[in-house]
Each structure stands twice: as C-alpha cells, then as structure tokens.
Design a protein around this motif. Structure first.
Motif, PDB file in Angstrom:
ATOM      1  N   PHE A 185       0.712  -1.164   0.249  1.00  0.00           N
ATOM      2  CA  PHE A 185       0.174   0.155   0.017  1.00  0.00           C
ATOM      3  C   PHE A 185       0.989   1.380   0.081  1.00  0.00           C
ATOM      4  O   PHE A 185       2.091   1.362  -0.554  1.00  0.00           O
ATOM      5  CB  PHE A 185      -0.984  -0.198   1.218  1.00  0.00           C
ATOM      6  CG  PHE A 185      -1.600  -1.157   1.216  1.00  0.00           C
ATOM      7  CD1 PHE A 185      -2.766  -1.516   0.376  1.00  0.00           C
ATOM      8  CD2 PHE A 185      -1.463  -2.201   2.168  1.00  0.00           C
ATOM      9  CE1 PHE A 185      -3.667  -2.704   0.386  1.00  0.00           C
ATOM     10  CE2 PHE A 185      -2.211  -3.363   2.204  1.00  0.00           C
ATOM     11  CZ  PHE A 185      -3.374  -3.483   1.583  1.00  0.00           C
ATOM     12  N   SER A 186       0.359   2.338   0.503  1.00  0.00           N
ATOM     13  CA  SER A 186       1.166   3.800   0.719  1.00  0.00           C
ATOM     14  C   SER A 186       2.236   3.646   1.292  1.00  0.00           C
ATOM     15  O   SER A 186       3.131   4.476   1.495  1.00  0.00           O
ATOM     16  CB  SER A 186       0.201   4.740   0.595  1.00  0.00           C
ATOM     17  OG  SER A 186      -0.474   4.642   2.113  1.00  0.00           O
ATOM     18  N   CYS A 187       1.909   2.728   2.448  1.00  0.00           N
ATOM     19  CA  CYS A 187       3.126   2.715   3.448  1.00  0.00           C
ATOM     20  C   CYS A 187       4.422   2.260   2.749  1.00  0.00           C
ATOM     21  O   CYS A 187       5.700   2.477   3.283  1.00  0.00           O
ATOM     22  CB  CYS A 187       2.750   2.005   4.655  1.00  0.00           C
ATOM     23  SG  CYS A 187       3.777   1.848   6.085  1.00  0.00           S
TER      24      CYS A 187
END
Length: 365
Positions: free
Chosen positions: A280-282
């Motif tokens: 994901f964005s992490c």
C-alpha cells in the motif's frame, strides 16, 4: 495394502521434516511448553515469568513446577525493569468491538503482587528499564529538557530530540548510560556516535551511518554481561537495502566496543510489483521486521512480517558468515523471545506454540 499406505505415509513425513531435522539446521534440543504461555522475563537460572490469558506466574524449567498464579486478567506488557524487578503492563478490555487499555499497573517480582503507580506518574517503554515520569497526559506537567550534548573530536554531539522519552538509556541503569548522538556539523552527517558513561569512565564509539538513516537496536546476554548494539532496518530489498549491517559489541568489563558485521540472509529478496501493491502507500518495509539477539556468543536474528515469504520467516543463527534457520514461523505476527541467564537457553512463543531451545545441548532427534 494398509502396510504399504503406512510406509508411504511415514516416508512423506520424513521427507517433509528433512528441512528442519538435519544436524546442521536443527542441532539443538527443543522442548515444547504450554502453547498458551507467553514468556516475559527470565528471573533466575531456571525460573521464568510467564503470562497466559488471565494470570501471571513463574515456572521452574528444571523441576517442571509452576508457582501460584497471580490473577491479572488480560494484559499487554509495556516494559520490564531488570534492575527494579518490575513488569509494567496495561489492563486490556474488549467491549462492543473496541479495545481499551488502562495503564499504571505493575507486577512486583519481589513480592509477586500487582501494584499501582502513583496517580501523578507514568512509565515510558524502555529496553531494560522502565523510567518513571510525571503524568505525560497532564499538559502542565509535561517535562521538556535541553538536548543532552557532549564535545568529541572538536565537534558538538547531541541527542536528536528535546523530549526526555526520546533519549532513554539503551542499557540497564545499573550498567551505566548509553545513548546515540548526532553531530551538529552538517558536513559529518554520515556518522553517529555511541556515548557510554559508566561511573567516572566515558567512552565514545563513532558508528557509520552511510546513506541510510538507521535506527539502532540493542541485544543483551546476561550470562556474559555484554550488549550488542546493532543497525536495525526493515528494508529487505536485494541490491537496494542497507545490508550488510554493522553492530558493536559492548564489553562492560573493558568498556570497549568491537565491530561485528551482520550479513544479509535469505529474507533479503527481489520484490516485485504485486509486493508493492500489497505494501500500500506505507511501502514494503512496513510489513517486514527483524530483531537481533545475543546469546552465549551467538548472534541470532528473528525475521517476520506479512511481506516476508512464509518459508523465510523464522529464527536464524549466524554460523561462519552463514545464516542457519533454527525455527520457522508459520504466521506473520511477531514472536515473543526471552533470553536465558546462562547463555544457553531461549524461549520463543507464537500463537501456535511455546518452545524452549537449548543451544548447549545437542538434539537427540
């Protein structure tokens, strides 16, 4: 026919176990303990503090006897103070689909009773100490300190944060004070400094930072009273990450540091497009984790996480610059691992089981 099926089943079982039962890969004695027991602290030579769902208790590994239980209800352990003999925890309450935590309780190991902190105090999580402060929830009592700073090699070095909880002692208070400092000279931003003060003695150890902003972990072996301060990373990408890592073995007797390299292992891999989507964005490194242990002059590393391949998660031992897997982790969550006081034994817990590994006793299997 039944005999043939049994022989076939036995062959498959032996084949399936061959990866973990080879003498080189699994040479040590392992004992299964109750899978509901989570180890917290190795109190004495054979005495270990455990918790289960509703209580705290000690267990004598040699005599295989359990002491009286201290009712606690569900808890989440915050920190263990090695010097004071205190285990600080929060009471956990689950209700209506939500979970709440009530802090301020601790187990006094001298009396094996649960006590409460004064209302105006709180405890910050530490590796080997549980430093107490005024209640940080009360804004008017929030304690802000000047940055700790020292002079070394003509430059000023200091802690990165002004807040007391950001530069805690990395070792036991009774062993001295150890902190990681940065220089104020921007031209020297590739170097950090280990600052050690023990009594009237002071030691400095420059540590390379390269182009990666490392955090530093600390592993302690009570059998030899040595600490391993190691570069910590969650970047497991091959050819992009910071491996090999560097570590520094602190000998309290001589107040000296010895640099030791920590090579990359099989968990350092090439990640693809789908892995990045799963991060994901992490990012991928949010779902890959490591922790180093120092036990009886052996370097061990625990590897886990959602984006670590199931076959690569586990506990490894460094032998001749090569990582040998000792135990596989069938799940992605972090294991709980507690060092013994003899440099030989270690207890490891995940939801599927609790095991005692003895590094000084050969396996009979």
């Amino acid at each position: 026919m039944k005999r043939l099926l049994w022989i076939s089943f036995l062959f498959l079982q032996l084949a399936g176990c061959s990866g973990t039962r080879e003498p080189e890969a699994f040479p040590y004695k392992a004992i299964k303990l109750d899978p509901s027991w989570t180890p917290l602290y190795w109190i004495a030579d054979d005495i270990v503090l455990f918790k289960d769902e509703n209580s705290l208790f000690t267990y004598d590994i040699h005599a295989q006897t359990e002491a009286a239980r201290v009712p606690s209800g569900p808890i989440s352990v915050n920190c263990v103070d090695f010097d004071k003999g205190e285990v600080h925890f929060a009471n956990v309450k689950k209700e209506g689909g939500s979970t709440s935590y009530s802090y301020g309780s601790y187990l006094n190991l001298r009396t094996m009773s649960i006590e409460r902190l004064p209302e105006d105090q709180s405890v910050w999580n530490g590796k080997y100490n549980c430093p107490r402060y005024f209640n940080y929830l009360a804004k008017e009592r929030r304690q802000k300190h000047e940055k700790f700073q020292v002079s070394y090699d003509g430059e000023t070095w200091r802690t990165r944060s002004e807040y007391h909880y950001a530069f805690q002692n990395l070792i036991r208070d009774s062993h001295g004070y150890l902190s990681i400092l940065d220089t104020t000279n921007p031209a020297n931003d590739q170097t950090r400094l280990l600052y050690l003060k023990r009594g009237e003695e002071v030691r400095f150890q420059p540590v390379a930072n390269a182009f990666h902003r490392y955090e530093y972990g600390v592993a302690y072996d009570p059998s030899k009273e040595k600490y391993l301060i190691y570069q910590e990373t969650s970047d497991f990408e091959r050819n992009k990450g910071p491996w090999p890592l560097k570590s520094y073995l602190l000998n309290l007797d001589s107040l000296s540091f010895q640099e030791i390299s920590i090579p990359q292992g099989p968990w350092v891999v090439d990640y693809g497009f789908l892995d990045r989507l799963n991060g994901f964005s992490c990012g991928i490194s949010c779902y890959t984790n490591m922790r180093v242990f120092w036990a009886g002059d052996k370097i061990l590393i625990s590897i886990w996480g959602k984006l670590v391949n199931t076959q690569l998660r586990g506990l490894y031992e460094l032998r001749d610059e090569r990582w040998i897997k000792l135990k596989n982790y069938p799940e992605e969550d972090a294991p709980v691992i507690v060092n013994g006081r003899d440099g030989c034994r270690l207890i490891i817990h995940q939801s599927n089981g609790t095991f005692l590994l003895d590094f000084c006793t050969a396996s009979s299997r």
